[in-house]
Design a protein around this motif. Structure first.
Motif, PDB file in Angstrom:
ATOM      1  N   TRP A 131     -32.353   0.653  -3.028  1.00  0.00           N
ATOM      2  CA  TRP A 131     -33.806   0.604  -3.229  1.00  0.00           C
ATOM      3  C   TRP A 131     -34.511   1.104  -1.972  1.00  0.00           C
ATOM      4  N   PRO A 132     -35.604   1.836  -2.124  1.00  0.00           N
ATOM      5  CA  PRO A 132     -36.233   2.266  -3.382  1.00  0.00           C
ATOM      6  C   PRO A 132     -35.437   3.372  -4.063  1.00  0.00           C
ATOM      7  N   LEU A 133     -35.713   3.559  -5.352  1.00  0.00           N
ATOM      8  CA  LEU A 133     -34.974   4.572  -6.114  1.00  0.00           C
ATOM      9  C   LEU A 133     -35.233   5.964  -5.559  1.00  0.00           C
ATOM     10  N   VAL A 134     -36.485   6.249  -5.266  1.00  0.00           N
ATOM     11  CA  VAL A 134     -36.869   7.539  -4.693  1.00  0.00           C
ATOM     12  C   VAL A 134     -37.861   7.278  -3.558  1.00  0.00           C
ATOM     13  N   ARG A 135     -38.024   8.258  -2.703  1.00  0.00           N
ATOM     14  CA  ARG A 135     -38.979   8.158  -1.600  1.00  0.00           C
ATOM     15  C   ARG A 135     -39.815   9.431  -1.523  1.00  0.00           C
ATOM     16  N   ARG A 136     -40.962   9.306  -0.891  1.00  0.00           N
ATOM     17  CA  ARG A 136     -41.778  10.482  -0.623  1.00  0.00           C
ATOM     18  C   ARG A 136     -41.167  11.255   0.538  1.00  0.00           C
ATOM     19  N   ASN A 137     -41.369  12.551   0.538  1.00  0.00           N
ATOM     20  CA  ASN A 137     -40.734  13.384   1.553  1.00  0.00           C
ATOM     21  C   ASN A 137     -41.207  13.065   2.968  1.00  0.00           C
ATOM     22  N   GLY A 138     -42.451  12.624   3.089  1.00  0.00           N
ATOM     23  CA  GLY A 138     -42.970  12.297   4.404  1.00  0.00           C
ATOM     24  C   GLY A 138     -42.260  11.147   5.083  1.00  0.00           C
ATOM     25  N   ASP A 139     -41.448  10.383   4.330  1.00  0.00           N
ATOM     26  CA  ASP A 139     -40.680   9.284   4.916  1.00  0.00           C
ATOM     27  C   ASP A 139     -39.506   9.793   5.758  1.00  0.00           C
ATOM     28  N   PHE A 140     -39.170  11.068   5.601  1.00  0.00           N
ATOM     29  CA  PHE A 140     -38.002  11.635   6.275  1.00  0.00           C
ATOM     30  C   PHE A 140     -38.445  12.509   7.447  1.00  0.00           C
ATOM     31  N   PRO A 141     -37.874  12.287   8.623  1.00  0.00           N
ATOM     32  CA  PRO A 141     -38.307  13.053   9.798  1.00  0.00           C
ATOM     33  C   PRO A 141     -38.028  14.548   9.711  1.00  0.00           C
ATOM     34  N   ALA A 142     -37.113  14.968   8.855  1.00  0.00           N
ATOM     35  CA  ALA A 142     -36.818  16.398   8.737  1.00  0.00           C
ATOM     36  C   ALA A 142     -37.940  17.169   8.048  1.00  0.00           C
ATOM     37  N   PHE A 143     -38.683  16.484   7.164  1.00  0.00           N
ATOM     38  CA  PHE A 143     -39.670  17.191   6.344  1.00  0.00           C
ATOM     39  C   PHE A 143     -40.753  17.816   7.220  1.00  0.00           C
ATOM     40  N   GLY A 144     -40.897  19.137   7.074  1.00  0.00           N
ATOM     41  CA  GLY A 144     -41.916  19.862   7.825  1.00  0.00           C
ATOM     42  C   GLY A 144     -41.477  20.339   9.190  1.00  0.00           C
ATOM     43  N   GLU A 145     -40.237  20.028   9.597  1.00  0.00           N
ATOM     44  CA  GLU A 145     -39.745  20.499  10.884  1.00  0.00           C
ATOM     45  C   GLU A 145     -39.607  22.034  10.872  1.00  0.00           C
ATOM     46  N   GLY A 228     -35.430  32.800  17.560  1.00  0.00           N
ATOM     47  CA  GLY A 228     -36.232  31.684  18.011  1.00  0.00           C
ATOM     48  C   GLY A 228     -37.615  31.616  17.385  1.00  0.00           C
ATOM     49  N   GLN A 229     -37.987  32.639  16.632  1.00  0.00           N
ATOM     50  CA  GLN A 229     -39.300  32.646  15.980  1.00  0.00           C
ATOM     51  C   GLN A 229     -39.333  31.657  14.821  1.00  0.00           C
ATOM     52  N   VAL A 230     -40.439  30.908  14.684  1.00  0.00           N
ATOM     53  CA  VAL A 230     -40.592  30.001  13.547  1.00  0.00           C
ATOM     54  C   VAL A 230     -40.818  30.829  12.289  1.00  0.00           C
ATOM     55  N   VAL A 231     -39.948  30.651  11.290  1.00  0.00           N
ATOM     56  CA  VAL A 231     -40.035  31.449  10.063  1.00  0.00           C
ATOM     57  C   VAL A 231     -40.373  30.616   8.835  1.00  0.00           C
ATOM     58  N   ALA A 232     -40.200  29.293   8.926  1.00  0.00           N
ATOM     59  CA  ALA A 232     -40.477  28.409   7.781  1.00  0.00           C
ATOM     60  C   ALA A 232     -40.400  26.967   8.266  1.00  0.00           C
ATOM     61  N   ARG A 233     -40.461  26.026   7.299  1.00  0.00           N
ATOM     62  CA  ARG A 233     -40.324  24.605   7.633  1.00  0.00           C
ATOM     63  C   ARG A 233     -39.400  23.927   6.624  1.00  0.00           C
ATOM     64  N   VAL A 234     -38.737  22.881   7.084  1.00  0.00           N
ATOM     65  CA  VAL A 234     -37.769  22.157   6.254  1.00  0.00           C
ATOM     66  C   VAL A 234     -38.495  21.484   5.088  1.00  0.00           C
ATOM     67  N   GLY A 235     -37.914  21.597   3.891  1.00  0.00           N
ATOM     68  CA  GLY A 235     -38.500  20.987   2.711  1.00  0.00           C
ATOM     69  C   GLY A 235     -37.467  20.242   1.886  1.00  0.00           C
ATOM     70  N   ASN A 236     -37.804  20.041   0.628  1.00  0.00           N
ATOM     71  CA  ASN A 236     -36.914  19.315  -0.289  1.00  0.00           C
ATOM     72  C   ASN A 236     -37.026  19.947  -1.672  1.00  0.00           C
ATOM     73  N   THR A 237     -36.600  21.193  -1.764  1.00  0.00           N
ATOM     74  CA  THR A 237     -36.673  21.929  -3.020  1.00  0.00           C
ATOM     75  C   THR A 237     -35.275  22.318  -3.478  1.00  0.00           C
ATOM     76  N   GLY A 238     -35.127  22.589  -4.768  1.00  0.00           N
ATOM     77  CA  GLY A 238     -33.825  22.962  -5.300  1.00  0.00           C
ATOM     78  C   GLY A 238     -32.904  21.764  -5.404  1.00  0.00           C
ATOM     79  N   ASN A 239     -31.598  22.017  -5.256  1.00  0.00           N
ATOM     80  CA  ASN A 239     -30.583  20.978  -5.427  1.00  0.00           C
ATOM     81  C   ASN A 239     -30.442  20.187  -4.133  1.00  0.00           C
ATOM     82  N   SER A 240     -31.353  19.243  -3.931  1.00  0.00           N
ATOM     83  CA  SER A 240     -31.439  18.527  -2.664  1.00  0.00           C
ATOM     84  C   SER A 240     -31.718  17.047  -2.905  1.00  0.00           C
ATOM     85  N   THR A 241     -30.985  16.180  -2.198  1.00  0.00           N
ATOM     86  CA  THR A 241     -31.219  14.743  -2.350  1.00  0.00           C
ATOM     87  C   THR A 241     -32.317  14.236  -1.428  1.00  0.00           C
ATOM     88  N   GLU A 242     -32.540  14.939  -0.320  1.00  0.00           N
ATOM     89  CA  GLU A 242     -33.579  14.553   0.629  1.00  0.00           C
ATOM     90  C   GLU A 242     -33.935  15.774   1.470  1.00  0.00           C
TER      91      GLU A 242
END
Length: 279
Positions: A131-145, A228-242
């Motif tokens: 528990w909880p069954l699911v979480r919001r992505n903002g709960d994970f420090p990787a999201f948006g890195e 070293g250039q920023v090209v994107a940010r970490v997300g939670n799309t596709g086949n991903s548990t977190e």
């Protein structure tokens, strides 16, 4: 491109349509039965047609497995050294340092792929549990890195229109996650990797970044990027548990035909499963 690779690519592109045809025929047959129960079995889709479609779909699956197995025989290639795709403190999962293929399959160029999650010392990552069954992505420090180019390269593919879904990091969520993963696999590599970026590093080597945050890709196809250039940010799309970053090197930009290539991150190496590293 040799005949095996062309055949594998064709089979991969036909799979979603073949399975879709089977599902469509079953739905049509069921609808006929429901709408006209007095019409009798002959009014629906003939059983022979359903059987033929199912056999064709399963045959394509077997051929895909055979071509994938046959295409990856021989000695493993030497690793390519590139810069790390992130900075900070991270944790490695599904690493090729422990087994190859690292994700249990060589499909879509994943033989030497690695998953990494952000593990800053001042913000713990939510634990996997009941528990909880699911979480919001903002709960994970990787999201948006930020995600970084691992070398000077050319952008050959940039896709970031898929939504970021809720996490699946709980025991009760695993069963629907695996069912969802099967459906994604049938839909093709785009549904598996979610929002993604492919960079051409030169000399027949391509880097894939998968599960990126929706709308976060900052570069366009055909654009040159610097290491070293920023090209994107970490997300939670596709086949991903977190929220996490899936990274791999491969020998082609097309995931239907790509074969995985080993990598090593400059100053880090290849972190093993469960290893925490700082880049």
């Amino acid at each position: 491109m040799n005949r095996r690779v062309r055949t594998a690519a064709l089979v991969g592109r036909l799979r979603p349509g073949l399975y879709g045809l089977v599902v469509l025929l079953v739905l049509v047959d069921t609808a006929v039965d429901l709408l006209d129960s007095t019409a009798g079995p002959a009014a629906g889709v003939p059983g022979g047609v359903l059987l033929a479609a199912a056999v064709l779909a399963l045959s394509a699956e077997a051929l895909r497995w055979y071509l994938g197995r046959e295409g990856h025989r021989g000695p493993e290639p030497a690793p390519t050294e590139v810069a790390p795709p992130v900075t900070g403190r991270w944790h490695a999962l599904n690493s090729p340092a422990d087994k190859v293929p690292s994700h249990g399959t060589r499909a879509y160029g994943q033989a030497y792929a690695i998953d990494i999650v952000h593990e800053p010392e001042d913000r713990p990552r939510p634990a996997f549990g009941w528990w909880p069954l699911v979480r919001r992505n903002g709960d994970f420090p990787a999201f948006g890195e930020p995600v970084l180019a691992v070398a000077d390269a050319t952008v050959v593919r940039a896709r970031d229109g898929r939504r970021d879904h809720l996490s699946r990091n709980s025991y009760p969520a695993l069963l629907p996650f695996f069912a969802e993963a099967s459906a994604r696999d049938l839909a093709g590599p785009g549904a598996i990797v979610g929002n993604h970026l492919v960079l051409d590093l030169g000399d027949g080597t391509y880097a894939l970044y998968a599960h990126l945050k929706r709308g976060s890709i900052t570069v366009r196809e055909g654009e040159r990027v610097r290491a070293g250039q920023v090209v994107a940010r970490v997300g939670n799309t596709g086949n991903s548990t977190e929220p996490h970053l899936h990274f791999q090197l491969m020998d082609a930009a097309d995931l239907h035909t790509a074969r995985g290539l080993p990598f090593t991150w400059r100053g880090v190496g290849v972190p093993g499963n469960g290893e925490t590293f700082t880049a």
